[in-house]
Design a protein around this motif. Structure first.
Motif, mmCIF file in Angstrom:
data_model
loop_
_atom_site.group_PDB
_atom_site.id
_atom_site.type_symbol
_atom_site.label_atom_id
_atom_site.label_comp_id
_atom_site.label_asym_id
_atom_site.label_seq_id
_atom_site.Cartn_x
_atom_site.Cartn_y
_atom_site.Cartn_z
ATOM 1 N N VAL A 70 -18.770 -9.388 27.535
ATOM 2 C CA VAL A 70 -19.397 -9.287 26.215
ATOM 3 C C VAL A 70 -19.999 -7.906 26.018
ATOM 4 N N VAL A 71 -20.725 -7.418 27.015
ATOM 5 C CA VAL A 71 -21.326 -6.085 26.929
ATOM 6 C C VAL A 71 -20.232 -5.036 26.731
ATOM 7 N N CYS A 72 -19.181 -5.121 27.521
ATOM 8 C CA CYS A 72 -18.082 -4.151 27.418
ATOM 9 C C CYS A 72 -17.427 -4.180 26.048
ATOM 10 N N SER A 73 -17.203 -5.345 25.535
ATOM 11 C CA SER A 73 -16.585 -5.489 24.221
ATOM 12 C C SER A 73 -17.479 -4.924 23.127
ATOM 13 N N THR A 74 -18.736 -5.248 23.189
ATOM 14 C CA THR A 74 -19.686 -4.817 22.165
ATOM 15 C C THR A 74 -19.862 -3.302 22.148
ATOM 16 N N PHE A 75 -19.896 -2.699 23.322
ATOM 17 C CA PHE A 75 -20.169 -1.261 23.424
ATOM 18 C C PHE A 75 -18.919 -0.436 23.730
ATOM 19 N N ASP A 76 -17.743 -1.038 23.533
ATOM 20 C CA ASP A 76 -16.464 -0.324 23.705
ATOM 21 C C ASP A 76 -16.362 0.425 25.031
ATOM 22 N N VAL A 77 -16.715 -0.250 26.109
ATOM 23 C CA VAL A 77 -16.568 0.338 27.435
ATOM 24 C C VAL A 77 -15.064 0.445 27.715
ATOM 25 N N PRO A 78 -14.599 1.615 28.120
ATOM 26 C CA PRO A 78 -13.162 1.789 28.398
ATOM 27 C C PRO A 78 -12.658 0.813 29.454
ATOM 28 N N SER A 79 -11.429 0.410 29.312
ATOM 29 C CA SER A 79 -10.862 -0.628 30.178
ATOM 30 C C SER A 79 -10.917 -0.251 31.655
ATOM 31 N N GLU A 80 -10.802 1.025 31.996
ATOM 32 C CA GLU A 80 -10.827 1.410 33.411
ATOM 33 C C GLU A 80 -12.211 1.236 34.044
ATOM 34 N N ARG A 81 -13.236 1.021 33.231
ATOM 35 C CA ARG A 81 -14.592 0.804 33.770
ATOM 36 C C ARG A 81 -15.060 -0.637 33.567
ATOM 37 N N ARG A 82 -14.186 -1.485 33.106
ATOM 38 C CA ARG A 82 -14.595 -2.876 32.858
ATOM 39 C C ARG A 82 -14.557 -3.711 34.101
#
Length: 64
Positions: A52-64
């Protein structure tokens, strides 16, 4: 994902101060209108919270 790993990822991604503030203050609709800390205390899986955090803040896929 263990809670300690979740906290490490939050710190790596946002920095210590911002990670703590985000976890305590930002309310996520996807977490039933809870903060990260509230969701984790309510028993949410840290991996689901991280997504959820990654999706909300557009964390790049390589850091998810």
């Amino acid at each position: 994902m263990r809670l300690t790993h979740f906290r490490e990822r939050m710190t790596e991604e946002f920095g210590a101060a911002r990670a703590d503030t985000l976890a305590a203050d930002h309310v996520f609709a996807e977490l039933d209108r809870q903060t990260v800390n509230q969701a984790l205390e309510a028993g949410w899986d840290p991996r689901a919270v991280w997504r959820v955090v990654c999706s909300t803040f557009d964390v790049p896929s390589e850091r998810r």
